[in-house]
Design a protein around this motif. Sequence first.
Motif, PDB file in Angstrom:
ATOM      1  N   LYS A  10       0.809  -1.221   0.000  1.00  0.00           N
ATOM      2  CA  LYS A  10       0.000   0.000   0.000  1.00  0.00           C
ATOM      3  C   LYS A  10       0.838   1.264   0.000  1.00  0.00           C
ATOM      4  N   THR A  11       2.014   1.216   0.632  1.00  0.00           N
ATOM      5  CA  THR A  11       2.806   2.439   0.787  1.00  0.00           C
ATOM      6  C   THR A  11       3.480   2.898  -0.496  1.00  0.00           C
ATOM      7  N   ASN A  12       3.720   1.985  -1.432  1.00  0.00           N
ATOM      8  CA  ASN A  12       4.437   2.372  -2.648  1.00  0.00           C
ATOM      9  C   ASN A  12       3.680   2.016  -3.924  1.00  0.00           C
ATOM     10  N   TYR A  13       2.420   1.602  -3.789  1.00  0.00           N
ATOM     11  CA  TYR A  13       1.671   1.167  -4.964  1.00  0.00           C
ATOM     12  C   TYR A  13       1.478   2.284  -5.990  1.00  0.00           C
ATOM     13  N   GLY A  14       1.323   3.517  -5.565  1.00  0.00           N
ATOM     14  CA  GLY A  14       1.134   4.619  -6.525  1.00  0.00           C
ATOM     15  C   GLY A  14       2.316   4.750  -7.468  1.00  0.00           C
ATOM     16  N   MET A  15       3.530   4.640  -6.951  1.00  0.00           N
ATOM     17  CA  MET A  15       4.719   4.731  -7.794  1.00  0.00           C
ATOM     18  C   MET A  15       4.810   3.507  -8.719  1.00  0.00           C
ATOM     19  N   PHE A  16       4.396   2.335  -8.212  1.00  0.00           N
ATOM     20  CA  PHE A  16       4.381   1.131  -9.043  1.00  0.00           C
ATOM     21  C   PHE A  16       3.370   1.268 -10.177  1.00  0.00           C
ATOM     22  N   GLU A  17       2.209   1.823  -9.876  1.00  0.00           N
ATOM     23  CA  GLU A  17       1.183   2.008 -10.903  1.00  0.00           C
ATOM     24  C   GLU A  17       1.675   2.955 -11.990  1.00  0.00           C
ATOM     25  N   ASP A  18       2.487   3.938 -11.628  1.00  0.00           N
ATOM     26  CA  ASP A  18       3.083   4.819 -12.642  1.00  0.00           C
ATOM     27  C   ASP A  18       3.991   4.031 -13.581  1.00  0.00           C
ATOM     28  N   LEU A  19       4.720   3.050 -13.044  1.00  0.00           N
ATOM     29  CA  LEU A  19       5.586   2.218 -13.882  1.00  0.00           C
ATOM     30  C   LEU A  19       4.772   1.339 -14.816  1.00  0.00           C
ATOM     31  N   THR A  20       3.694   0.748 -14.322  1.00  0.00           N
ATOM     32  CA  THR A  20       2.883  -0.097 -15.195  1.00  0.00           C
ATOM     33  C   THR A  20       2.189   0.739 -16.282  1.00  0.00           C
ATOM     34  N   PHE A  21       1.933   1.997 -15.985  1.00  0.00           N
ATOM     35  CA  PHE A  21       1.394   2.897 -17.007  1.00  0.00           C
ATOM     36  C   PHE A  21       2.413   3.059 -18.144  1.00  0.00           C
ATOM     37  N   ILE A  22       3.686   3.244 -17.787  1.00  0.00           N
ATOM     38  CA  ILE A  22       4.739   3.379 -18.803  1.00  0.00           C
ATOM     39  C   ILE A  22       4.795   2.130 -19.661  1.00  0.00           C
ATOM     40  N   ARG A  23       4.734   0.947 -19.022  1.00  0.00           N
ATOM     41  CA  ARG A  23       4.790  -0.293 -19.797  1.00  0.00           C
ATOM     42  C   ARG A  23       3.629  -0.378 -20.776  1.00  0.00           C
ATOM     43  N   GLY A  24       2.446  -0.039 -20.330  1.00  0.00           N
ATOM     44  CA  GLY A  24       1.262  -0.168 -21.178  1.00  0.00           C
ATOM     45  C   GLY A  24       1.114   0.911 -22.224  1.00  0.00           C
ATOM     46  N   ASN A  25       1.690   2.101 -21.977  1.00  0.00           N
ATOM     47  CA  ASN A  25       1.475   3.233 -22.876  1.00  0.00           C
ATOM     48  C   ASN A  25       2.731   3.739 -23.581  1.00  0.00           C
ATOM     49  N   GLY A  26       3.884   3.241 -23.173  1.00  0.00           N
ATOM     50  CA  GLY A  26       5.128   3.649 -23.822  1.00  0.00           C
ATOM     51  C   GLY A  26       5.573   5.061 -23.480  1.00  0.00           C
ATOM     52  N   ARG A  27       4.993   5.617 -22.431  1.00  0.00           N
ATOM     53  CA  ARG A  27       5.350   6.979 -22.025  1.00  0.00           C
ATOM     54  C   ARG A  27       5.003   7.174 -20.567  1.00  0.00           C
ATOM     55  N   GLU A  28       5.600   8.206 -19.963  1.00  0.00           N
ATOM     56  CA  GLU A  28       5.263   8.543 -18.589  1.00  0.00           C
ATOM     57  C   GLU A  28       3.959   9.344 -18.580  1.00  0.00           C
ATOM     58  N   LYS A  29       3.316   9.392 -17.437  1.00  0.00           N
ATOM     59  CA  LYS A  29       2.081  10.160 -17.310  1.00  0.00           C
ATOM     60  C   LYS A  29       2.373  11.649 -17.435  1.00  0.00           C
ATOM     61  N   THR A  30       1.418  12.358 -17.979  1.00  0.00           N
ATOM     62  CA  THR A  30       1.510  13.814 -18.036  1.00  0.00           C
ATOM     63  C   THR A  30       1.192  14.374 -16.659  1.00  0.00           C
ATOM     64  N   ALA A  31       1.462  15.648 -16.465  1.00  0.00           N
ATOM     65  CA  ALA A  31       1.141  16.299 -15.190  1.00  0.00           C
ATOM     66  C   ALA A  31      -0.357  16.212 -14.906  1.00  0.00           C
ATOM     67  N   GLU A  32      -1.169  16.332 -15.954  1.00  0.00           N
ATOM     68  CA  GLU A  32      -2.618  16.237 -15.775  1.00  0.00           C
ATOM     69  C   GLU A  32      -3.023  14.837 -15.331  1.00  0.00           C
ATOM     70  N   GLU A  33      -2.414  13.819 -15.921  1.00  0.00           N
ATOM     71  CA  GLU A  33      -2.734  12.436 -15.543  1.00  0.00           C
ATOM     72  C   GLU A  33      -2.278  12.144 -14.106  1.00  0.00           C
ATOM     73  N   LEU A  34      -1.133  12.675 -13.729  1.00  0.00           N
ATOM     74  CA  LEU A  34      -0.639  12.482 -12.366  1.00  0.00           C
ATOM     75  C   LEU A  34      -1.551  13.144 -11.334  1.00  0.00           C
ATOM     76  N   ALA A  35      -2.234  14.211 -11.737  1.00  0.00           N
ATOM     77  CA  ALA A  35      -3.091  14.951 -10.814  1.00  0.00           C
ATOM     78  C   ALA A  35      -4.463  14.298 -10.620  1.00  0.00           C
ATOM     79  N   LEU A  36      -4.821  13.342 -11.477  1.00  0.00           N
ATOM     80  CA  LEU A  36      -6.127  12.689 -11.354  1.00  0.00           C
ATOM     81  C   LEU A  36      -6.209  11.886 -10.055  1.00  0.00           C
ATOM     82  N   PRO A  37      -7.398  11.811  -9.452  1.00  0.00           N
ATOM     83  CA  PRO A  37      -7.537  11.014  -8.223  1.00  0.00           C
ATOM     84  C   PRO A  37      -7.276   9.535  -8.515  1.00  0.00           C
ATOM     85  N   ARG A  38      -6.714   8.868  -7.535  1.00  0.00           N
ATOM     86  CA  ARG A  38      -6.406   7.442  -7.672  1.00  0.00           C
ATOM     87  C   ARG A  38      -7.169   6.661  -6.620  1.00  0.00           C
TER      88      ARG A  38
END
Length: 146
Positions: A10-38
Amino acid sequence: MDFTIERIDKTNYGMFEDLTFIRGNGREKTAEELALPREYDEMFKTLANENLYIFAAKVDSANFGVKFVGYVSAVYIPKVGSRKAPGHFFIDELWTQPEYRRFGIAGAIGMRLYTGGDNAAARALYEKCGYKNLGCDACFMEKEWE
């Protein structure tokens, strides 16, 4: 390259989810995507499974800060009734961002993995990493539910 390995919880899942986003999309999240509620309540229930193991490699990059750059997801399956072989770990996913490959981040010992018989590139990579082809004709099948 210096990196540490952390088990995902639970403590580091947000950072892990950012990595899986890169794998699935071939890019890092934009500032707008990072600001969305999780919302991770359902994922936290999955992470509570005592036989699920997800570990990620974390680096502190001068250009990008602290982030996960690779991960392995494994499931432990016990052998019921066997004292000689208590069980095996099965690797579900093993992935590292392309720019962080060949630094030893994904190395492992004592694992068993399976790949498709027609996946010559994966077999060659695993053999290069020291895995032995056991020559079995196992066929693993999968069906996704709608």
